[in-house]
Design a protein around this motif. Structure first.
Motif, PDB file in Angstrom:
ATOM      1  N   GLU A   1       0.390   4.791   6.679  1.00  0.00           N
ATOM      2  CA  GLU A   1       0.954   3.594   6.271  1.00  0.00           C
ATOM      3  C   GLU A   1       2.439   3.081   7.034  1.00  0.00           C
ATOM      4  OE1 GLU A   1       2.089   3.709   2.442  1.00  0.00           O
ATOM      5  OE2 GLU A   1       3.360   2.316   2.317  1.00  0.00           O
TER       6      GLU A   1
ATOM      7  N   LEU B   1       0.040   1.338   9.991  1.00  0.00           N
ATOM      8  CA  LEU B   1      -0.241   0.202   8.975  1.00  0.00           C
ATOM      9  C   LEU B   1       0.798  -0.062   9.565  1.00  0.00           C
ATOM     10  CD1 LEU B   1      -2.814   0.541   6.999  1.00  0.00           C
ATOM     11  CD2 LEU B   1      -3.539  -0.136   9.529  1.00  0.00           C
TER      12      LEU B   1
ATOM     13  N   GLY C   1       3.048  -0.300   6.566  1.00  0.00           N
ATOM     14  CA  GLY C   1       2.658  -0.778   4.888  1.00  0.00           C
ATOM     15  C   GLY C   1       1.014  -1.277   4.798  1.00  0.00           C
TER      16      GLY C   1
ATOM     17  N   LEU D   1      -0.151  -6.793   8.585  1.00  0.00           N
ATOM     18  CA  LEU D   1      -0.139  -5.468   9.022  1.00  0.00           C
ATOM     19  C   LEU D   1      -0.695  -5.089  10.159  1.00  0.00           C
ATOM     20  CD1 LEU D   1      -0.796  -4.108   5.696  1.00  0.00           C
ATOM     21  CD2 LEU D   1       1.350  -4.268   6.713  1.00  0.00           C
TER      22      LEU D   1
ATOM     23  N   THR E   1      -6.214  -1.407   0.423  1.00  0.00           N
ATOM     24  CA  THR E   1      -6.283  -1.486   2.034  1.00  0.00           C
ATOM     25  C   THR E   1      -7.097  -0.921   2.978  1.00  0.00           C
ATOM     26  OG1 THR E   1      -3.883  -1.868   1.966  1.00  0.00           O
ATOM     27  CG2 THR E   1      -4.661  -1.036   4.286  1.00  0.00           C
TER      28      THR E   1
END
Lengths: 204, 204
Positions: A87, A108, A110, A123, A153
């Motif tokens: 992340e 990413l 987030g 992202l 995700t």
């Protein structure tokens, strides 16, 4: 708290904007700097500003970098066909400090979280899909936080790369070292039983 | 902890020099700044450096100041013949925030502590004596920490101004509000009994 100088007050206000630093702590920090050499404090200010101004993000994995490619992506000794999806940059630093991962990363920036208004477009997902396709990546290892957003995700990306011959894995969930069984939540405990390992395999 | 960028590492090292901030907290602060606007971070660095470069110390009381005289010394509404003697600027801020003191200050910059190699010459004592003489000060109120060094400092200054018609007082020692009698040390408790006050006098 009224301060006897505007300069002091401005400096305290700047420090107090940082997370976890209140006005009292900010004052303590500023009074500490007040006792330091003028050049040292000048250097402090310049270093921070220069960091923000000159820092780059790796064009390939979006990790912080001093150049166009980060030190991990440009390191030939690392497995370039294994990508760990994280992340934030902080996760990269955490995994790097274990010294157990020999692949590359993809930050990413987030995770997908519709409630916070964060969709896939904000992202670095599109670039990840392109990267997996172009680099013929062999394995995507997801190291996201174990919650609904993380799972969403993973699911989203998995569907996007479904047509590619890339293995998709996730870091193991289970009882942490030093954790106590009786305080573990049911889900973690259940998963750690379902994914049980032969003795001797859990430490490489 | 190995960081992926030298710029990041330098910034973290600078923050980690501040008191009470370790490497992990420093990293958290730097990563926070990394998410801020470039101009905001530039302003942060400049504000801190400018504070150290441009701040002045009041020529009369050695408090921090934006000009030659601080806002307290140049305030005609404050009793200029009453001087509160303190160790540091932080003490001035603490006393000011009580809004109970209407005189001026004199910041010694430390207290006499032979063990730490701090003698009267390194402190703003000579200037205090000159000030008491020149300004015909009526009262010196000592607000120093209650320990050997504090008492030594008071004793030293008292002897220096013994020939002048200036009253010398010290802030009261006693049981703090919210403090518990049973946990108070003997000395504080003994002093608070010896210096007992008629009911109604301890709150003005």
């Amino acid at each position: 708290m009224q301060l006897p100088s505007t300069l002091l007050e401005n400096a305290v206000a700047q420090f107090a904007k940082l997370p976890g630093i209140g006005k009292k702590t900010a004052l303590r920090l500023v009074l500490h700097l007040l006792k330091q050499d003028v050049n040292d404090v000048q250097y402090f200010g310049e270093t921070i500003a220069k960091m923000r101004r000159d820092i780059q993000f790796c064009q390939r994995c979006f990790n912080v970098s001093d150049g166009a490619l980060c030190s991990i992506c440009s390191n030939g000794a690392r497995k370039q066909h294994l990508i760990c999806v994280v992340e934030t940059i902080r996760d990269v630093i955490a995994i790097e400090s274990t010294q157990q991962f020999n692949g590359t990363y993809h930050v990413l920036g987030g995770i997908i979280s519709p409630l916070d208004g964060i969709g896939p477009d904000q992202l670095n997902i599109e670039t990840l899909v392109e990267r997996v396709e172009a680099e013929q990546t062999e394995e995507l290892l997801f190291a996201l936080n174990p919650n609904i957003q993380g799972d969403t995700t993973i699911y989203y990306i998995q569907r996007k790369i479904g047509h590619l011959p890339c293995k998709v894995t996730t870091i193991a969930r289970g009882i942490a070292f030093g954790g106590e069984l009786e305080y573990a939540d049911e889900m973690t405990l259940a998963r750690s039983i379902a994914n049980r390992l032969p003795i001797g395999q859990y430490v490489k």
